[in-house]
Design a protein around this motif. Structure first.
Motif, mmCIF file in Angstrom:
data_model
loop_
_atom_site.group_PDB
_atom_site.id
_atom_site.type_symbol
_atom_site.label_atom_id
_atom_site.label_comp_id
_atom_site.label_asym_id
_atom_site.label_seq_id
_atom_site.Cartn_x
_atom_site.Cartn_y
_atom_site.Cartn_z
ATOM 1 N N ASN A 75 0.819 -1.196 0.000
ATOM 2 C CA ASN A 75 0.000 0.000 0.000
ATOM 3 C C ASN A 75 0.864 1.261 0.000
ATOM 4 N N GLU A 76 2.178 1.127 0.021
ATOM 5 C CA GLU A 76 3.087 2.268 0.016
ATOM 6 C C GLU A 76 3.712 2.394 -1.365
ATOM 7 N N LEU A 77 3.530 3.554 -1.990
ATOM 8 C CA LEU A 77 4.043 3.779 -3.343
ATOM 9 C C LEU A 77 4.836 5.078 -3.386
ATOM 10 N N THR A 78 5.812 5.133 -4.269
ATOM 11 C CA THR A 78 6.530 6.368 -4.545
ATOM 12 C C THR A 78 6.025 6.860 -5.903
ATOM 13 N N VAL A 79 5.484 8.094 -5.928
ATOM 14 C CA VAL A 79 4.830 8.622 -7.124
ATOM 15 C C VAL A 79 5.603 9.821 -7.642
ATOM 16 N N LEU A 80 5.876 9.834 -8.945
ATOM 17 C CA LEU A 80 6.498 10.991 -9.590
ATOM 18 C C LEU A 80 5.438 12.079 -9.719
ATOM 19 N N VAL A 81 5.691 13.225 -9.112
ATOM 20 C CA VAL A 81 4.719 14.320 -9.178
ATOM 21 C C VAL A 81 5.180 15.429 -10.107
ATOM 22 N N PHE A 86 9.445 13.174 -6.158
ATOM 23 C CA PHE A 86 8.699 11.974 -5.812
ATOM 24 C C PHE A 86 8.093 12.129 -4.429
ATOM 25 N N LEU A 87 6.902 11.549 -4.243
ATOM 26 C CA LEU A 87 6.225 11.565 -2.947
ATOM 27 C C LEU A 87 5.796 10.154 -2.576
ATOM 28 N N LYS A 88 5.799 9.875 -1.287
ATOM 29 C CA LYS A 88 5.247 8.607 -0.795
ATOM 30 C C LYS A 88 3.742 8.779 -0.709
ATOM 31 N N ARG A 89 3.000 7.862 -1.331
ATOM 32 C CA ARG A 89 1.541 7.911 -1.343
ATOM 33 C C ARG A 89 0.978 6.519 -1.128
ATOM 34 N N ALA A 94 -2.613 7.304 -5.090
ATOM 35 C CA ALA A 94 -1.969 7.150 -6.398
ATOM 36 C C ALA A 94 -3.016 6.947 -7.490
ATOM 37 N N VAL A 95 -4.091 6.226 -7.170
ATOM 38 C CA VAL A 95 -5.189 6.053 -8.131
ATOM 39 C C VAL A 95 -5.786 7.421 -8.475
ATOM 40 N N GLY A 96 -5.979 8.264 -7.453
ATOM 41 C CA GLY A 96 -6.511 9.609 -7.688
ATOM 42 C C GLY A 96 -5.596 10.434 -8.580
#
Length: 181
Positions: A75-81, A86-89, A94-96
């Motif tokens: 349930n922990e993801l790193t997302v390129l914003v 990058f942010l932990k989401r 992340a789906v949003g």
């Protein structure tokens, strides 16, 4: 080169440029559709992965080797914003983010489709209109006065403009009146 040949060459050039623009727009539409599909696949994965705590997967090591491993903390993801940030989401967050990116891409895709439609109309309609517009049209040519070339003729003042505008004297008087105020 005759005027008709020059016009035909120009028409052919415009048709080629329209076809290039049409091909580029079609390629851009195809690229956006592929990106949207990959985001939809990502959303499906993000909805499925957090349902279990651990997942057994094949982990790539180099270009040719894999070994068995486990995904934990699914349930922990790193997302390129953006711009290498990058942010932990969590997976739902992340789906949003992916859904908002799809909406943005869909807007771009709608604009590209509208542009593509306009280019398609120009490509099909414009040559027919140009041809129809030339029917019954005759080119009028006047010979240049003897001993004069086109540059000399263009540099001469036109009739009624030998000494500038006819209103120059009246304009000067009006300017003087304004200065007296």
């Amino acid at each position: 080169v005759t005027m008709a040949q020059g016009q035909a060459d120009l028409d052919q050039f415009y048709v080629q440029q329209r076809q290039k623009a049409l091909a580029a727009s079609e390629q851009a539409v195809k690229g956006r559709e592929e990106i949207i599909q990959s985001y939809k696949d990502l959303i499906q994965t993000l909805e499925d992965v957090p349902k279990k705590v651990n997942h057994t997967v094949m982990v790539p090591v180099g270009a040719k080797a894999f070994f068995q491993g486990r995904l934990v903390h699914t349930n922990e993801l790193t997302v390129l914003v953006g711009d290498n940030y990058f942010l932990k989401r969590t997976a739902p967050q992340a789906v949003g983010i992916a859904e908002r990116r799809i909406q943005s891409l869909q807007t771009e895709l709608d604009q590209l489709n509208h542009e593509l439609e306009g280019l398609g109309l120009r490509t099909t309609i414009l040559p027919d209109q140009q041809q129809a517009g030339r029917e019954g049209v005759m080119e009028i040519m006047e010979p240049l006065p003897e001993g004069m070339d086109a540059k000399e003729l263009l540099s001469q003042p036109r009739k009624g403009q030998e000494h500038g505008n006819a209103n120059n004297g009246a304009d000067a008087d009006e300017d003087d009146d304004e200065d007296d105020d």
